[in-house]
Write a protein that holds these residues in place. Structure first.
Motif, mmCIF file in Angstrom:
data_model
loop_
_atom_site.group_PDB
_atom_site.id
_atom_site.type_symbol
_atom_site.label_atom_id
_atom_site.label_comp_id
_atom_site.label_asym_id
_atom_site.label_seq_id
_atom_site.Cartn_x
_atom_site.Cartn_y
_atom_site.Cartn_z
ATOM 1 N N GLU A 1 8.458 -1.777 5.634
ATOM 2 C CA GLU A 1 8.652 -0.335 5.532
ATOM 3 C C GLU A 1 7.305 0.392 5.558
ATOM 4 O O GLU A 1 7.114 1.365 6.278
ATOM 5 C CB GLU A 1 9.423 -0.019 4.243
ATOM 6 C CG GLU A 1 9.880 1.416 4.183
ATOM 7 C CD GLU A 1 10.382 1.826 2.803
ATOM 8 O OE1 GLU A 1 10.480 0.946 1.909
ATOM 9 O OE2 GLU A 1 10.649 3.019 2.609
ATOM 10 N N ILE B 1 5.606 3.122 8.140
ATOM 11 C CA ILE B 1 5.120 4.447 7.704
ATOM 12 C C ILE B 1 3.726 4.717 8.280
ATOM 13 O O ILE B 1 3.453 5.780 8.834
ATOM 14 C CB ILE B 1 5.116 4.537 6.156
ATOM 15 C CG1 ILE B 1 6.559 4.608 5.633
ATOM 16 C CG2 ILE B 1 4.297 5.733 5.668
ATOM 17 C CD1 ILE B 1 6.689 4.409 4.132
ATOM 18 N N PHE B 2 2.839 3.716 8.184
ATOM 19 C CA PHE B 2 1.483 3.902 8.710
ATOM 20 C C PHE B 2 1.489 3.997 10.233
ATOM 21 O O PHE B 2 0.772 4.801 10.826
ATOM 22 C CB PHE B 2 0.552 2.775 8.257
ATOM 23 C CG PHE B 2 -0.023 3.011 6.886
ATOM 24 C CD1 PHE B 2 -0.916 4.051 6.670
ATOM 25 C CD2 PHE B 2 0.315 2.213 5.803
ATOM 26 C CE1 PHE B 2 -1.442 4.299 5.409
ATOM 27 C CE2 PHE B 2 -0.209 2.445 4.545
ATOM 28 C CZ PHE B 2 -1.087 3.488 4.337
ATOM 29 N N ALA C 1 2.593 7.334 11.198
ATOM 30 C CA ALA C 1 1.562 8.324 10.856
ATOM 31 C C ALA C 1 0.455 8.336 11.916
ATOM 32 O O ALA C 1 -0.027 9.397 12.320
ATOM 33 C CB ALA C 1 0.973 8.023 9.475
ATOM 34 N N VAL C 2 0.079 7.142 12.372
ATOM 35 C CA VAL C 2 -0.949 7.056 13.432
ATOM 36 C C VAL C 2 -0.456 7.781 14.688
ATOM 37 O O VAL C 2 -1.178 8.579 15.294
ATOM 38 C CB VAL C 2 -1.298 5.582 13.753
ATOM 39 C CG1 VAL C 2 -2.105 5.480 15.044
ATOM 40 C CG2 VAL C 2 -2.067 4.953 12.597
ATOM 41 N N MET D 1 -6.411 3.794 17.349
ATOM 42 C CA MET D 1 -5.585 2.924 16.503
ATOM 43 C C MET D 1 -4.231 2.632 17.135
ATOM 44 O O MET D 1 -3.539 1.702 16.722
ATOM 45 C CB MET D 1 -5.373 3.562 15.127
ATOM 46 C CG MET D 1 -6.478 3.235 14.135
ATOM 47 S SD MET D 1 -6.111 3.855 12.476
ATOM 48 C CE MET D 1 -6.533 5.587 12.674
#
Lengths: 538, 67
Positions: free
Chosen positions: A382, A386-387, A390-391, A404
């Motif tokens: 999870e 999320i990361f 976000a990227v 990234m």
């Protein structure tokens, strides 16, 4: 129209070995006429090492399969005599777009580094690559080089003996036996050779399925790479659109592991997805569709005595980053010169051990990169999702987040740091060309550094004179001297940095063996001895 | 070698803390998680230095209650 990959290119023909009465012994037998096996045969045949390629098929690969050939591969193919054909036919692209969900988050232009003969990569169907390699083999045969390509020859039995391998080969006219001093298994990810010898693929990191389709667009469509994260037409997975020659576009839809392959392949399931992907109103024909499964893993050892595995038979990674066929060509590049020197008695058999070290390291690097890409594309937890999201969300607004975004890191050749073949390094020279490094091209005197290199050990003198040809340890060593204005800015940046002069010892695969700030023949001879795996012999 | 700052370095500690909490006002748990992730990435880019970032990652781990 008969498609290229439907015509038998190397049909079965009876050969003398089949009626020989007893098994005929060959110095080198290659199993598999894919890109890796064919390249291996060319490399050896060019050096007059007799080689026989066996393949159960008679045709080039069906469908596009490997489509992205990197600069290093093109440089290797230049050395093998078919780089021009590849580049002439291939598509060079620099522009692309990244989509997240139902929106485009950014577009890009790769702006490749200048001062290289070859582009960073080309897109080309695997069947063209194989066609050019087969044509090159035919040209070598015409020139009297000792290479045979036997289609319709399926290896059904392998037995390792002390100094050779016994093969049983099945043809439409029955079985026959062969013996090989050296056996190179280039028979792909499913490698029957690996199975027959009871060897395993180790350390499975992950596995996945891809639906791959070649479509012909009926109208103009941009020459761009489009990559989707989590698109509406393939939720929680990825999709890729790539331009190939002949107006063929390649589509890769990631499917995950638990799927019904036959169901996914049906045109009634494929076409609606492609329509969603390309947009309504884009007319296309479906040329070819397949489901491709992969596992990310490698053999624990690539070499078992005189049986050597190269390409997908030794290691397999996800398609993100084009690290399959490209790393296979580097395996061949690494193996070719070592086998040549061993077979001609110029280097001890122990030289071959460096293949394990160098190419197993390279495979680990490819697996690491491939794993990172896969973790970004299909987050495993999870918080990882999320990361990742976000990227991607930030990448729509800010350039900083874009490096990234990982939809695959394009294959770059491995640097063999710590290789037992590496000789001394000198301080103050650029890190990019340290011992173990792959060659970095640069323009010289109206031509290219890599074109000037050839197939033997070589000295490159920058601001220091080296003889154009000399003999060291019984080997011919070519020399290129460049000085003054001959050293352009690219060559200077890549090989000298702030230093005024340097001497490089270059291996036959063009990797840097050692380098110095001055000419010292004792040092050079010592480094050559190390690079030949003869350390301690002098 | 560069070292991480663990002494008081914020110019306005109370105001920053209040702003940080207020930024999450009205957000669902999912939206808050996404906000935090974006904030961490923005701050990481501001720092840039790979060694410092590694040390910060380790320091956050070391100070976990379970540690």
């Amino acid at each position: 129209m008969t498609k290229l990959f439907e015509a038998p290119l190397y049909p079965y023909k009876r050969c003398a070995d089949q009626g020989a009465g007893k098994p005929v012994r060959h110095p080198v037998i290659v199993i598999g006429a894919g890109p890796v096996g064919l390249a291996m045969a060319i490399d050896l045949a060019q050096a007059d090492i007799p080689v026989v390629v066996l393949d159960d098929n008679e045709k080039v690969s069906t469908g596009s399969r490997a489509i992205c050939f990197s600069k290093r591969t093109l440089e290797i193919l230049d050395r093998l005599g078919c780089g021009d054909e590849m580049v002439r036919k291939g598509v060079v692209w620099n522009a692309g777009r990244v989509f997240f969900g139902d929106r485009q988050v950014y577009d890009f232009n790769l702006l490749p580094e200048e001062g290289h003969k070859r582009p960073a990569f080309i897109n080309l169907q695997q069947y063209y690559c194989e066609l050019y390699l087969v044509e090159r083999i035919r040209a070598l045969q015409v020139a009297g080089k000792p290479v045979e390509l036997r289609g319709g020859n399926k290896v059904v039995g392998l037995e390792r003996r002390d100094d050779h391998t016994a093969l049983t080969v099945r043809t439409m006219e029955g079985d026959y036996d062969l013996e090989a001093d050296w056996l190179i298994a280039c028979d792909g990810a499913g490698s029957p050779a690996r199975r027959m010898l009871g060897l395993e693929f180790q350390g499975r990191v992950f596995e996945d399925n891809f639906l791959i389709a070649d479509v012909i667009m009926k109208a103009d469509f941009p020459t761009e790479r489009w990559f989707w994260f989590d698109p509406p037409f393939n939720r929680d997975q990825s999709a890729l659109l790539h331009k190939q020659p002949d107006g063929v576009w390649r589509i890769d839809l990631q499917l995950g592991w638990h799927i019904d392959k036959e169901e996914e392949k049906k045109p009634e399931n494929v076409i609606p997805r492609l329509k969603q992907m390309l947009g309504e109103g884009v007319d296309f024909d479906l040329e070819w569709v397949s489901v491709y499964s992969f596992q990310c893993c490698r053999m624990e050892k690539f070499r078992h005595g005189r049986v050597i595995f190269a390409g997908d038979s030794a290691h397999q990674v996800s398609p993100f980053g084009a690290r399959g066929a490209n790393s296979g060509f580097q395996d061949v590049d690494n193996l070719g010169w070592k086998l040549k020197l061993i077979l001609s008695g110029k280097a001890p058999e122990t030289l071959i051990e460096s293949y394990d070290f160098e190419r197993e390291r390279a495979a680990d690097e490819n697996i690491l990169q491939s794993t990172r890409s896969t973790d970004f594309i299909t987050p495993k937890s999870e918080i990882s999702r999320i990361f990742r999201d976000a990227v991607l969300d930030l990448s729509e607004h800010h350039a900083f987040a874009r490096p990234m975004v990982n939809s695959g890191r394009l294959s770059v050749p491995a640097t063999y740091d710590g290789s037992p073949l590496n000789g001394p390094d000198a301080s103050g020279l650029p890190a990019r060309t340290r011992p173990g490094s792959p060659p970095v091209d640069a323009p010289i005197n109206g031509t290219w550094l890599l074109d000037a290199m050839g197939h033997d050990f070589m000295l490159l003198g920058l601001g220091i004179e080296v003889p154009p040809l000399t003999e060291l340890l019984g080997l011919p060593v070519k020399g290129i001297t460049l000085s003054g204005e001959e050293i352009g800015p690219d060559l200077r940046t890549r090989y000298l940095g702030e230093a005024g002069e340097a001497v490089y010892l270059i291996r036959p695969d063009q990797h840097v063996a050692a380098r110095w700030r001055k000419l010292d023949w004792t040092e050079i001879t010592g480094a050559l001895s190390v690079a030949l795996g003869r350390e301690g012999e002098i | 070698m560069a070292d991480i700052v663990t002494t008081a370095n914020l110019q306005e500690p109370d105001a920053f803390y209040a702003d940080l909490v207020a930024a999450h006002d009205g957000l669902s748990k999912d939206e808050s998680d996404a906000y935090n992730a974006r904030l961490i990435l923005l701050m990481a880019n501001q720092i840039g230095d790979h060694v410092i970032l590694k040390k910060l990652l380790q320091e956050a781990q070391r100070t976990s209650r379970k540690a």
